[in-house]
Design a protein around this motif. Structure first.
Motif, mmCIF file in Angstrom:
data_model
loop_
_atom_site.group_PDB
_atom_site.id
_atom_site.type_symbol
_atom_site.label_atom_id
_atom_site.label_comp_id
_atom_site.label_asym_id
_atom_site.label_seq_id
_atom_site.Cartn_x
_atom_site.Cartn_y
_atom_site.Cartn_z
ATOM 1 N N ILE A 191 -45.086 34.031 32.551
ATOM 2 C CA ILE A 191 -44.243 33.802 33.666
ATOM 3 C C ILE A 191 -43.144 33.233 33.274
ATOM 4 O O ILE A 191 -43.206 31.890 33.051
ATOM 5 N N ARG A 192 -41.822 33.559 33.678
ATOM 6 C CA ARG A 192 -40.658 32.876 33.457
ATOM 7 C C ARG A 192 -39.797 32.875 34.983
ATOM 8 O O ARG A 192 -40.276 33.684 35.961
ATOM 9 N N GLY A 193 -39.179 32.004 35.397
ATOM 10 C CA GLY A 193 -38.528 31.872 36.693
ATOM 11 C C GLY A 193 -37.340 31.106 36.476
ATOM 12 O O GLY A 193 -36.946 30.537 35.751
ATOM 13 N N THR A 194 -36.554 31.356 37.913
ATOM 14 C CA THR A 194 -35.412 30.425 38.028
ATOM 15 C C THR A 194 -35.375 29.960 39.499
ATOM 16 O O THR A 194 -35.421 30.867 40.395
ATOM 17 N N ALA A 195 -35.383 28.646 39.623
ATOM 18 C CA ALA A 195 -35.254 28.076 41.065
ATOM 19 C C ALA A 195 -33.798 27.851 40.995
ATOM 20 O O ALA A 195 -33.401 26.728 40.055
ATOM 21 N N TYR A 196 -33.158 28.057 42.019
ATOM 22 C CA TYR A 196 -31.580 27.850 42.074
ATOM 23 C C TYR A 196 -31.365 27.145 43.382
ATOM 24 O O TYR A 196 -32.189 27.227 44.296
ATOM 25 N N SER A 197 -30.559 26.239 43.253
ATOM 26 C CA SER A 197 -29.850 25.504 44.483
ATOM 27 C C SER A 197 -28.380 25.301 44.377
ATOM 28 O O SER A 197 -27.774 25.098 43.531
ATOM 29 N N HIS A 229 -28.807 24.364 38.863
ATOM 30 C CA HIS A 229 -28.119 23.816 40.244
ATOM 31 C C HIS A 229 -26.617 23.932 39.786
ATOM 32 O O HIS A 229 -26.138 23.381 38.778
ATOM 33 N N MET A 230 -26.036 24.966 40.594
ATOM 34 C CA MET A 230 -24.581 24.971 40.273
ATOM 35 C C MET A 230 -23.805 24.119 41.302
ATOM 36 O O MET A 230 -23.887 24.004 42.350
ATOM 37 N N LYS A 231 -22.526 23.771 40.613
ATOM 38 C CA LYS A 231 -21.898 22.644 41.573
ATOM 39 C C LYS A 231 -20.539 23.162 41.575
ATOM 40 O O LYS A 231 -20.100 24.084 40.889
#
Length: 374
Positions: A191-197, A229-231
């Motif tokens: 299982i792969r995933g992306t947690a983004y904020s 996490h994109m800034k």
């Protein structure tokens, strides 16, 4: 050809994308009447108008007529042209709303498509760009649509309500598609995933990852969830966070689930822990439904099977979504093609999970006409 070029007529605003996409591929003109005719604000919504403009951009010579109130639409498809394009999507729907249809059309362009889409990359309504990248691109490869130029790249993330995200989608052109036989999904291997904020504390993404793993680790050791996490400029215009998960099987099937936080100023605040756990449970439910194509891409798989060479294609799907069922009806109207549908109950041959459906059809032998003209 006169029998094929009759104008098809529909009423209502439902399934507008399906109808426009199939009309473009089959070359049959289309008339849709009574679009929200009884509502206080009748006619096409801004996201639908934006979708029609996008169809106009990727084709050459399409004729589109809309009456003054926007309740009647006439569409005569032109040739799929492609090339390098840009499009600003309406922020009221995610980029996924537009991208899903482009995935259906892109392989049949005259020139390879490279398009920049701007808008909302992750929301609660449409499939996110992450999920389409992880599940739809491997599906296209199974039909022989591959090459280095097949990619979806996320430059900036944008959350609702203001968006501000940007992605690049590129796809090569194909003359004919390969038939497929996808009847055994296989067991889950990772299982792969992306947690983004975006525009919130980067700690949010870490909290989401921990809570999702607390559920998934009971089933599988090989789990890796990236935090993204994109800034600054690349974080769009609205705050938010979310998680997309993809389970991959030993036979190369991808099943996905995702959740995003509520848009700023709408609904109650969601805790990252709750969101992570709910998303993990959604993924387990998708695995239970199973099949060789996840529920997001059912209609894409069926369309590519229909357009394949005149050979038998088979695919095993989980329970059909209402959207897919309507799509099958539309395939019959536009391409005169019927699928053979057999239900497979879980008792047979160790099929775990819910009841599966085996879909079989013979392709119509669709070939990319615009590609042969040089």
């Amino acid at each position: 050809m006169s029998g094929h070029s009759q104008c098809l007529s529909y009423a209502g605003c439902n399934f507008l994308r399906q109808r426009l996409v199939l009309s473009t591929l089959s070359g049959r003109p289309l008339k849709i009447r009574k679009i929200r005719a009884r509502e206080e604000d009748p006619g096409l919504r801004d996201f639908e108008a934006s979708f029609i403009r996008l169809i106009d951009k990727v084709t050459n010579g399409s004729r589109i007529e809309i009456n003054q109130t926007g309740t009647t639409l006439y569409y005569q498809p032109g040739l799929l042209y492609g090339g390098s394009l840009e499009h600003d999507c309406s922020p009221s729907r995610g980029i996924g709303y537009y991208l899903e249809s482009l995935l259906c059309l892109a392989p049949f362009m005259k020139h390879p498509l490279k398009i920049v889409l701007r808008g909302v990359t992750n929301d609660q309504v449409d499939p996110s760009v992450d999920i389409l990248k992880a599940t739809a691109l491997p599906l296209l490869k199974k039909f022989g649509i591959d090459g280095e130029s097949l990619e979806i790249k996320i430059n900036r993330r944008g959350m609702p309500p203001k968006g501000g995200g940007e992605i690049v989608f590129a796809c090569p052109v194909k003359k004919v598609l390969q038939p497929i036989q996808l009847t055994d999904p296989g067991k889950i291997k990772r299982i792969r995933g992306t947690a983004y904020s975006v525009r919130v504390s980067p700690q949010m993404a870490n909290r989401i990852v921990e809570s999702a793993r607390s559920i998934l680790n009971k089933f599988l050791p090989d789990i890796y969830i990236y935090t993204d996490h994109m800034k600054g400029v690349s974080s769009g215009k609205s705050p938010g966070f979310g998680l997309s998960l993809v389970a991959e099987t030993i036979n190369g099937t991808f099943l996905s689930a995702e959740l995003a936080s509520n848009p700023q100023g709408q609904g109650a605040a969601v805790l990252p822990e709750e969101l992570g756990q709910s998303c993990a449970k959604l993924l387990l439910e998708e695995i239970y439904r199973g099949g060789c194509v996840d529920s997001t891409n059912q209609s894409l798989a069926l369309l590519l099977m229909t357009l394949g060479q005149q050979d038998v294609s088979k695919v095993l799907l989980g329970p059909l979504s209402p959207y897919t069922i309507e799509f099958l009806r539309h395939l019959r109207s536009f391409f005169q093609i019927m699928f053979k549908i057999e239900t497979k109950s879980p008792e047979e041959e160790e099929h775990k999970g819910g009841t599966k459906v085996l879909m079989t059809c013979v392709g119509v032998g669709f070939s990319n006409l615009s590609k042969t003209i040089r």
